[in-house]
Design a protein around this motif. Structure first.
Motif, mmCIF file in Angstrom:
data_model
loop_
_atom_site.group_PDB
_atom_site.id
_atom_site.type_symbol
_atom_site.label_atom_id
_atom_site.label_comp_id
_atom_site.label_asym_id
_atom_site.label_seq_id
_atom_site.Cartn_x
_atom_site.Cartn_y
_atom_site.Cartn_z
ATOM 1 N N ASP A 208 61.291 20.996 36.268
ATOM 2 C CA ASP A 208 61.233 22.263 37.617
ATOM 3 C C ASP A 208 59.877 22.012 37.919
ATOM 4 O O ASP A 208 58.957 21.850 37.375
ATOM 5 C CB ASP A 208 62.021 22.804 37.531
ATOM 6 C CG ASP A 208 62.580 23.451 38.990
ATOM 7 O OD1 ASP A 208 61.709 23.713 40.201
ATOM 8 O OD2 ASP A 208 63.995 23.929 38.784
ATOM 9 N N VAL A 209 59.332 22.539 39.070
ATOM 10 C CA VAL A 209 58.024 22.709 39.574
ATOM 11 C C VAL A 209 57.515 24.024 39.099
ATOM 12 O O VAL A 209 57.864 25.807 38.576
ATOM 13 C CB VAL A 209 57.650 23.298 41.295
ATOM 14 C CG1 VAL A 209 56.394 23.471 41.744
ATOM 15 C CG2 VAL A 209 58.456 21.560 42.170
ATOM 16 N N THR A 210 56.541 23.869 38.021
ATOM 17 C CA THR A 210 56.307 24.635 36.906
ATOM 18 C C THR A 210 54.435 25.240 37.539
ATOM 19 O O THR A 210 53.959 24.551 37.871
ATOM 20 C CB THR A 210 56.659 24.527 35.496
ATOM 21 O OG1 THR A 210 57.744 23.864 35.851
ATOM 22 C CG2 THR A 210 55.566 24.772 34.312
ATOM 23 N N ALA A 211 54.587 26.544 36.758
ATOM 24 C CA ALA A 211 53.363 26.754 37.285
ATOM 25 C C ALA A 211 52.034 26.519 36.469
ATOM 26 O O ALA A 211 51.962 26.866 35.373
ATOM 27 C CB ALA A 211 53.362 28.378 37.143
ATOM 28 N N THR A 212 51.587 25.695 35.824
ATOM 29 C CA THR A 212 50.968 24.383 35.390
ATOM 30 C C THR A 212 49.223 25.258 35.769
ATOM 31 O O THR A 212 48.108 24.161 34.535
ATOM 32 C CB THR A 212 51.549 23.750 34.442
ATOM 33 O OG1 THR A 212 50.878 22.556 35.533
ATOM 34 C CG2 THR A 212 52.166 23.239 33.673
ATOM 35 N N VAL A 213 49.076 25.176 36.664
ATOM 36 C CA VAL A 213 47.674 25.496 37.497
ATOM 37 C C VAL A 213 47.471 26.345 37.912
ATOM 38 O O VAL A 213 48.218 27.070 38.375
ATOM 39 C CB VAL A 213 47.633 23.590 38.151
ATOM 40 C CG1 VAL A 213 47.041 22.532 36.724
ATOM 41 C CG2 VAL A 213 48.072 24.035 39.614
ATOM 42 N N PRO A 214 45.938 26.826 38.311
ATOM 43 C CA PRO A 214 45.461 28.188 39.052
ATOM 44 C C PRO A 214 46.424 27.485 40.360
ATOM 45 O O PRO A 214 46.068 26.970 41.347
ATOM 46 C CB PRO A 214 44.507 28.339 39.032
ATOM 47 C CG PRO A 214 43.927 27.545 37.354
ATOM 48 C CD PRO A 214 44.858 26.010 37.409
ATOM 49 N N GLY A 215 47.223 28.576 40.814
ATOM 50 C CA GLY A 215 48.054 29.091 42.275
ATOM 51 C C GLY A 215 48.962 28.592 42.074
ATOM 52 O O GLY A 215 49.652 28.481 43.175
ATOM 53 N N ALA A 216 49.362 27.776 41.158
ATOM 54 C CA ALA A 216 51.369 27.326 41.816
ATOM 55 C C ALA A 216 51.705 28.523 41.577
ATOM 56 O O ALA A 216 52.990 28.059 42.067
ATOM 57 C CB ALA A 216 50.873 26.841 39.991
ATOM 58 N N ALA A 217 52.156 29.410 40.669
ATOM 59 C CA ALA A 217 52.853 30.319 40.788
ATOM 60 C C ALA A 217 53.222 31.204 42.448
ATOM 61 O O ALA A 217 54.057 30.965 42.740
ATOM 62 C CB ALA A 217 52.603 31.657 39.969
ATOM 63 N N LEU A 219 52.971 29.450 44.519
ATOM 64 C CA LEU A 219 53.293 28.341 46.021
ATOM 65 C C LEU A 219 55.224 28.541 45.480
ATOM 66 O O LEU A 219 55.966 27.281 45.962
ATOM 67 C CB LEU A 219 53.096 26.836 45.637
ATOM 68 C CG LEU A 219 51.078 27.277 46.450
ATOM 69 C CD1 LEU A 219 50.329 25.721 46.042
ATOM 70 C CD2 LEU A 219 51.188 27.514 47.494
ATOM 71 N N GLY A 220 55.118 28.983 45.167
ATOM 72 C CA GLY A 220 56.995 29.161 43.847
ATOM 73 C C GLY A 220 57.374 28.524 42.904
ATOM 74 O O GLY A 220 57.943 28.602 42.501
ATOM 75 N N ALA A 221 55.996 28.170 42.238
ATOM 76 C CA ALA A 221 56.353 27.231 41.107
ATOM 77 C C ALA A 221 56.551 28.137 39.636
ATOM 78 O O ALA A 221 56.117 29.667 39.688
ATOM 79 C CB ALA A 221 55.483 26.402 40.060
ATOM 80 N N ARG A 222 57.916 28.101 38.611
ATOM 81 C CA ARG A 222 58.093 28.930 37.831
ATOM 82 C C ARG A 222 57.143 29.021 37.487
ATOM 83 O O ARG A 222 56.982 27.880 36.484
ATOM 84 C CB ARG A 222 59.869 29.133 37.811
ATOM 85 C CG ARG A 222 60.095 27.573 36.872
ATOM 86 C CD ARG A 222 61.854 27.293 37.003
ATOM 87 N NE ARG A 222 61.889 26.506 36.392
ATOM 88 C CZ ARG A 222 62.872 26.282 35.255
ATOM 89 N NH1 ARG A 222 64.257 26.972 36.048
ATOM 90 N NH2 ARG A 222 63.733 24.988 35.416
ATOM 91 N N PRO A 223 57.247 30.160 36.178
ATOM 92 C CA PRO A 223 56.528 30.490 35.108
ATOM 93 C C PRO A 223 56.542 28.767 33.502
ATOM 94 O O PRO A 223 57.854 28.614 33.285
ATOM 95 C CB PRO A 223 56.397 31.906 34.710
ATOM 96 C CG PRO A 223 58.062 32.065 34.851
ATOM 97 C CD PRO A 223 58.004 31.445 35.880
ATOM 98 N N VAL A 224 56.185 28.750 33.150
ATOM 99 C CA VAL A 224 56.152 28.436 31.939
ATOM 100 C C VAL A 224 57.880 28.490 31.206
ATOM 101 O O VAL A 224 58.337 27.602 30.353
ATOM 102 C CB VAL A 224 54.892 27.977 31.069
ATOM 103 C CG1 VAL A 224 53.810 26.493 31.831
ATOM 104 C CG2 VAL A 224 53.723 28.721 30.643
ATOM 105 N N GLN A 225 57.653 29.980 30.922
ATOM 106 C CA GLN A 225 58.634 30.425 30.017
ATOM 107 C C GLN A 225 60.068 29.874 30.572
ATOM 108 O O GLN A 225 60.703 30.213 29.546
ATOM 109 C CB GLN A 225 58.218 31.808 29.847
ATOM 110 C CG GLN A 225 56.702 32.515 28.921
ATOM 111 C CD GLN A 225 55.933 32.304 30.301
ATOM 112 O OE1 GLN A 225 55.604 31.557 30.730
ATOM 113 N NE2 GLN A 225 54.485 32.941 29.556
ATOM 114 N N GLU A 226 60.202 30.151 31.766
ATOM 115 C CA GLU A 226 61.154 29.466 32.081
ATOM 116 C C GLU A 226 61.335 27.575 32.741
ATOM 117 O O GLU A 226 62.911 27.067 32.352
ATOM 118 C CB GLU A 226 61.616 29.718 33.303
ATOM 119 C CG GLU A 226 61.536 31.501 33.974
ATOM 120 C CD GLU A 226 61.801 31.612 35.245
ATOM 121 O OE1 GLU A 226 61.546 30.998 35.693
ATOM 122 O OE2 GLU A 226 60.985 32.918 36.088
#
Length: 255
Positions: A208-217, A219-226
């Motif tokens: 899924d769209v995952t927050a792996t770069v700054p600012g991604a969260a 934009l709606g990206a989910r955390p890596v833990q999910e």
């Protein structure tokens, strides 16, 4: 984790030589690092592979059960892949799980007609040929394992049928990323067909769209833990688990 995500945990207190060993590529940060930590909590001995082993070493400090591969791992370089495999054999004596997580960063504004083909070739070299090269390199060790697993981290961007991120939904954007990830799905299915008579389970996972770069969260990206549990699920499948599938969060995803 969904009800489909039943991980195959190793037996309690295994002898040191029986502890499964995993390699996660491109894992000095982000999703790969989180996957490594979650695999370690399943009792797996995990190695992080990265182009800069110093960064990998710094990343795993304080992460129980996870170590850094002591040599650089560049999946676009055959010599680097060969050295990594030899190092794993010399230091661990085995490899049971390969998570092909390393990938090029996508250009979200790129279209097929406007693409710089040199940049597109780099993305395909990393995402497709790097994954392919790493898998071939690791196969001799994986063939020795009683429960070998290969997980290719893919993307719904490479799917024809994903109505959230797929090719039709994206209106042609992130072209080289989508094309490369579609090819990773094809590679996964082809490898699984070839290895159908072996114990090696090969599957692809969209995290899924995952927050792996700054600012991604933001934009709606989910955390890596999910996102990591879906990858861990594919890496710890039981022997009767799927082969050649494409999944997100343990659920089949069309491609």
């Amino acid at each position: 984790m969904t009800h489909h995500q039943r991980a195959a945990s190793p037996a309690a207190d295994p002898a040191p030589g029986d502890v499964p060993v995993a390699l996660v590529t491109g894992a000095a940060h982000g999703l790969g690092l989180e996957v490594a930590g979650q695999l370690a909590r399943h009792g797996i001995d995990v190695l992080l592979g990265a182009r800069d082993p110093g960064k990998a070493e710094a990343a795993v400090r304080g992460v129980d059960g996870v170590g850094a591969l002591p040599v650089p791992l560049d999946i676009t370089d055959q010599d680097s892949v060969d050295l990594a495999v030899r190092t794993i054999e010399a230091t661990k004596g085995r490899l049971d799980i390969l998570v092909n997580n390393a990938a090029a960063r996508p250009n979200f504004d790129e279209t097929a007609t406007g693409a710089d083909l040199r940049s597109a070739a780099h993305v395909i070299e990393v995402d497709l040929f790097g994954t392919w090269r790493m898998t071939i390199g690791a196969l001799p060790l994986l063939r020795r394992s009683p429960r070998p697993r290969v997980v290719n981290v893919g993307s719904g961007a490479g799917s024809h049928s994903d109505d959230r991120y797929g090719m039709a939904a994206a209106n042609g954007r992130y072209a080289s990323h989508a094309i490369a990830k579609a090819a990773v799905n094809a590679l996964t299915a082809t490898l699984a067909a070839e290895l159908a008579g072996t114990a090696i389970l090969v599957n692809a996972v969209c995290p899924d769209v995952t927050a792996t770069v700054p600012g991604a969260a933001a934009l709606g990206a989910r955390p890596v833990q999910e996102s990591a549990p879906g990858v861990v699920w594919a890496a710890t499948l039981p022997d009767d688990g799927p082969r050649g599938g494409f999944h997100r969060d343990g659920e089949p995803l069309g491609w």
